[in-house]
Design a protein around this motif. Sequence first.
Motif, PDB file in Angstrom:
ATOM      1  N   LYS A   1       0.920  13.324   0.276  1.00 64.26           N
ATOM      2  CA  LYS A   1      -0.130  14.323   0.489  1.00 64.26           C
ATOM      3  C   LYS A   1      -0.951  14.557  -0.775  1.00 64.26           C
ATOM      4  CE  LYS A   1       1.246  18.223   2.535  1.00 64.26           C
ATOM      5  NZ  LYS A   1       0.880  18.550   3.914  1.00 64.26           N
ATOM      6  N   TYR A   2      -0.281  14.726  -1.914  1.00 63.68           N
ATOM      7  CA  TYR A   2      -0.989  15.154  -3.125  1.00 63.68           C
ATOM      8  C   TYR A   2      -1.141  14.069  -4.187  1.00 63.68           C
ATOM      9  CZ  TYR A   2      -0.398  19.923  -1.319  1.00 63.68           C
ATOM     10  OH  TYR A   2      -0.442  21.060  -0.555  1.00 63.68           O
ATOM     11  N   GLY A   3      -0.377  12.983  -4.069  1.00 63.48           N
ATOM     12  CA  GLY A   3      -0.424  11.966  -5.111  1.00 63.48           C
ATOM     13  C   GLY A   3       0.092  12.504  -6.436  1.00 63.48           C
ATOM     14  N   TRP A   4      -0.042  11.722  -7.496  1.00 64.65           N
ATOM     15  CA  TRP A   4       0.316  12.203  -8.838  1.00 64.65           C
ATOM     16  C   TRP A   4      -0.492  11.385  -9.846  1.00 64.65           C
ATOM     17  CZ3 TRP A   4       4.060  16.153  -9.208  1.00 64.65           C
ATOM     18  CH2 TRP A   4       4.194  16.677 -10.507  1.00 64.65           C
ATOM     19  N   PRO A   5      -1.430  12.044 -10.564  1.00 67.85           N
ATOM     20  CA  PRO A   5      -2.301  11.304 -11.486  1.00 67.85           C
ATOM     21  C   PRO A   5      -1.504  10.655 -12.625  1.00 67.85           C
ATOM     22  CG  PRO A   5      -3.006  13.597 -11.245  1.00 67.85           C
ATOM     23  CD  PRO A   5      -1.692  13.484 -10.575  1.00 67.85           C
ATOM     24  N   ALA A   6      -2.050   9.551 -13.159  1.00 70.99           N
ATOM     25  CA  ALA A   6      -1.364   8.800 -14.214  1.00 70.99           C
ATOM     26  C   ALA A   6      -1.116   9.663 -15.449  1.00 70.99           C
ATOM     27  CB  ALA A   6      -2.197   7.578 -14.582  1.00 70.99           C
ATOM     28  N   ASN A   7      -2.080  10.543 -15.745  1.00 71.91           N
ATOM     29  CA  ASN A   7      -1.986  11.263 -17.019  1.00 71.91           C
ATOM     30  C   ASN A   7      -1.275  12.606 -16.909  1.00 71.91           C
ATOM     31  OD1 ASN A   7      -3.839  12.621 -15.548  1.00 71.91           O
ATOM     32  ND2 ASN A   7      -5.561  12.338 -16.965  1.00 71.91           N
TER      33      ASN A   7
ATOM     34  N   ASN B   1       0.811  -1.221   0.000  1.00 75.01           N
ATOM     35  CA  ASN B   1       0.000   0.000   0.000  1.00 75.01           C
ATOM     36  C   ASN B   1       0.848   1.277   0.000  1.00 75.01           C
ATOM     37  OD1 ASN B   1      -2.491   1.203  -0.142  1.00 75.01           O
ATOM     38  ND2 ASN B   1      -2.610   1.515   2.083  1.00 75.01           N
ATOM     39  N   PHE B   2       1.953   1.243  -0.754  1.00 75.97           N
ATOM     40  CA  PHE B   2       2.871   2.375  -0.805  1.00 75.97           C
ATOM     41  C   PHE B   2       2.341   3.447  -1.759  1.00 75.97           C
ATOM     42  CE2 PHE B   2       6.951   4.221  -2.557  1.00 75.97           C
ATOM     43  CZ  PHE B   2       7.379   4.832  -1.399  1.00 75.97           C
ATOM     44  N   LEU B   3       2.102   4.626  -1.269  1.00 74.40           N
ATOM     45  CA  LEU B   3       1.672   5.779  -2.066  1.00 74.40           C
ATOM     46  C   LEU B   3       0.615   5.425  -3.119  1.00 74.40           C
ATOM     47  CD1 LEU B   3       5.181   7.454  -2.592  1.00 74.40           C
ATOM     48  CD2 LEU B   3       3.412   8.132  -0.980  1.00 74.40           C
TER      49      LEU B   3
ATOM     50  N   TYR C   1       6.421   6.917 -13.867  1.00 75.47           N
ATOM     51  CA  TYR C   1       7.753   7.471 -13.584  1.00 75.47           C
ATOM     52  C   TYR C   1       7.840   7.909 -12.127  1.00 75.47           C
ATOM     53  CZ  TYR C   1       8.313   7.585 -18.645  1.00 75.47           C
ATOM     54  OH  TYR C   1       8.396   7.239 -19.952  1.00 75.47           O
ATOM     55  N   ALA C   2       6.776   8.553 -11.662  1.00 77.03           N
ATOM     56  CA  ALA C   2       6.759   9.043 -10.287  1.00 77.03           C
ATOM     57  C   ALA C   2       6.823   7.871  -9.305  1.00 77.03           C
ATOM     58  CB  ALA C   2       5.505   9.885 -10.041  1.00 77.03           C
ATOM     59  N   ARG C   3       6.083   6.814  -9.601  1.00 80.50           N
ATOM     60  CA  ARG C   3       6.079   5.638  -8.705  1.00 80.50           C
ATOM     61  C   ARG C   3       7.461   5.001  -8.615  1.00 80.50           C
ATOM     62  NH1 ARG C   3       1.892   3.868  -6.270  1.00 80.50           N
ATOM     63  NH2 ARG C   3       2.959   2.017  -5.516  1.00 80.50           N
ATOM     64  N   LYS C   4       8.069   4.852  -9.791  1.00 80.51           N
ATOM     65  CA  LYS C   4       9.372   4.193  -9.843  1.00 80.51           C
ATOM     66  C   LYS C   4      10.410   4.993  -9.034  1.00 80.51           C
ATOM     67  CE  LYS C   4      12.271   2.272 -13.382  1.00 80.51           C
ATOM     68  NZ  LYS C   4      12.666   2.544 -14.753  1.00 80.51           N
ATOM     69  N   TRP C   5      10.344   6.305  -9.210  1.00 80.64           N
ATOM     70  CA  TRP C   5      11.285   7.179  -8.501  1.00 80.64           C
ATOM     71  C   TRP C   5      11.013   7.161  -6.994  1.00 80.64           C
ATOM     72  CZ3 TRP C   5      10.262  12.714  -7.036  1.00 80.64           C
ATOM     73  CH2 TRP C   5      11.399  13.334  -6.533  1.00 80.64           C
ATOM     74  N   ALA C   6       9.735   7.210  -6.634  1.00 84.28           N
ATOM     75  CA  ALA C   6       9.383   7.208  -5.211  1.00 84.28           C
ATOM     76  C   ALA C   6       9.938   5.953  -4.531  1.00 84.28           C
ATOM     77  CB  ALA C   6       7.869   7.280  -5.035  1.00 84.28           C
TER      78      ALA C   6
END
Length: 580
Positions: A562-568, A112-114, A121-126
């Motif tokens: 806090k803000y997440g990052w949408p896929a698109n 349940n990470f982020l 890209y954001a997920r991989k970096w996180a």
Amino acid sequence: MTVMGLETFMSGCGQIVMPTGMSNLLTLLVAIQAAALASSDGSLRYDPKYYVDIPLRFSVKETTLAFDALPRSQNNTIPPKALDQFVKQFFDVAGNDLIPSTPKDFNPSPPNFLPQVQNAYARKWALKVHGLWLELTRKVSPSVAKEPNQHTLLPLNYSVVIPGERFKEAYYWDSYWVIKGLLVSGMTDTAKGVIENLMELVERYGFVPNGARVYYENRSQPPLLSMMIRAVYGKTRDQTLLKRAMPILLKEYAFWTSGRHEVKVRDNNGDEHRLSRFWANWDAPRPESFTIDVNVTQGMSKSREAQLYHDIATAAESGWDFSSRWMEDGQNLKTLRTSKIIPVDLNAYLFQMEKNIEYFAKILGNQTTEMRFAIAAKDRQRAIQKVLWNRKKGQWYDVWLHPNRCSYSETDNRTVVFEWKQKRRTYISNFIPLWAGILPKGDVRKEKVIEALLDSGLVLPAGVATSLKNTGQQWDFPNAWAPMVDMIIEGLEASGFLTGKLMAKNISRNWLRSNYVAYEQVGKMVEKYDATSCGKIGGGGEYNPQTGFGWSNGVVLSLLHKYGWPANEPFICEDQLEIR
Ligand SMILES: *[C@@H]1O[C@H](CO)[C@@H](O)[C@H](O)[C@H]1NC(C)=O
Ligand SMILES: *[C@@H]1O[C@H](CO)[C@@H](O)[C@H](O)[C@H]1NC(C)=O
Ligand SMILES: *[C@@H]1O[C@H](CO)[C@@H](O)[C@H](O)[C@H]1NC(C)=O
Ligand SMILES: *[C@@H]1O[C@H](CO)[C@@H](O)[C@H](O)[C@H]1NC(C)=O
Ligand SMILES: *[C@@H]1O[C@H](CO)[C@@H](O)[C@H](O)[C@H]1NC(C)=O
Ligand SMILES: *[C@@H]1O[C@H](CO)[C@@H](O)[C@H](O)[C@H]1NC(C)=O
Ligand SMILES: *[C@@H]1O[C@H](CO)[C@@H](O)[C@H](O)[C@H]1NC(C)=O
């Protein structure tokens, strides 16, 4: 103790007076630091801190004898080869008394990470940033507790999370953002250990030292221990932690609100207010930067020298080392006046500490303490609004004390100030009260703070700059620092205004993109970034930019949470959109 080499180094300044309070160990290490500088031909990168971090293989006495016996050239420098060999023979490598350690609660792909970070890209970096905790977590070697005189490192029972590179020990205020990141990473036990280490230090010293080295034990750093405890409590609801913390926080609170740290000022109506300032308990060169500090004071009288050393160490206590903010002329280190300033941010932190203690006391059912701190917070808020707030400008300004119009009263243990003045300079610290929930009364005034920030020139395409002045110091333009960015975002978010919330989200988005693109370019997280340009890292200051990096990583994880990052939504600098 006299150590050869140090005398030579300082002999340009006439009489040699070793700083009081410097142990034989530090005296020796500083002498080696000076010798290394004197004998280097300038071709190698020289970091004075390295020489106070090297662990001794033998006793201080043996090592000193060996050092004094080294050959010296006519000009009294030690031939580089001989010095190099001596250091190799008598010392371990700096950092070797910290053992890499895998925290038990570290999971390379935490469940349940982020969940709100959907862009690939954001997920991989996180996940990569999350993985950096492995590189930054260490255990203090048992040899440190066994032979404390052979290490400048302080013994600590729990794992430490270091900022990175030359900062290979635990730091005080860095730990708050490290903990915020650890909590996103699901590493609650590691976060608790970080707090436990700091609490043990308060028990030992009465305050949290700047960092866990003997040469940091005469100054603190921005006091955020109560915030760390609040963050962990928010996740765990662990009342045992609060019970253990309460007497420790009261001790730390006394440190910041007594003696030279506290200042009594009279406002225009003649009403007295108590506020705090930074004040290092040190008026000699900082051991970790001894050669640099000695260089800065060249040609000064002894008393002026001591004053400047004190203001240098005090700037280090502020966390903003160095910045035009503490300089009378706004550009020259020789004009530092750090200890004659009532800083906006410190008083916002202390207000927050008072609110936290009030909150903890309430949970623990201690009404006396709850009441006491509710009153203390109210008093400080009033003091901040009467002395630091500027209604016309919609922000808070540091107050400068008249250097001669004040007196220290031994009877009530406080400095009473008769004359002071707001210095109207633009720093991001002018807006830290937002983060602490201090706002002027009335919606119009509240909104004015947000407008003032927007109009300040500090909010830039890749974060919020520290100041508007490019002095070459690291806490100045164009550098943006993760902790400031995080506090400004939280403050705007909590302001209750839509404009504030939109600004907060935009700053977060710009910051994350910039950190990511820089990471892609240099392969590392760094300690500071350039606010003017997406993907650019920061520079300036007394050492090279450092990678790692504890608080930057913590803020990235916390903002993504806090803000997440949408896929698109593209995860790239705006001016690079066409490339991908
Ligand atoms: C520095 O701090 C240590 C530990 O708190 C203390 O023993 C020492 O007296 C201090 N030195 C000075 C010069 O104040
Ligand atoms: C000191 O003397 C040595 C040997 O003569 C020489 O190599 C070195 O450059 C001199 N250093 C300084 C600072 O003059
Ligand atoms: C480590 O923990 C033990 C037991 O609680 C305590 O006695 C000791 O002082 C601690 N050591 C340090 C370095 O804090
Ligand atoms: C004054 O403050 C110091 C710590 O700064 C403390 O040790 C001392 O007991 C205080 N004295 C009085 C009279 O409160
Ligand atoms: C000493 O200061 C001068 C300028 O004032 C600078 O050029 C030099 O590099 C400094 N040396 C050290 C060792 O910091
Ligand atoms: C409340 O806290 C204060 C300060 O730690 C302590 O002296 C007092 O005994 C506490 N009162 C109760 C009822 O626990
Ligand atoms: C968000 O930040 C970008 C980059 O600085 C800027 O161009 C834009 O105007 C900002 N948008 C809002 C709504 O503040």
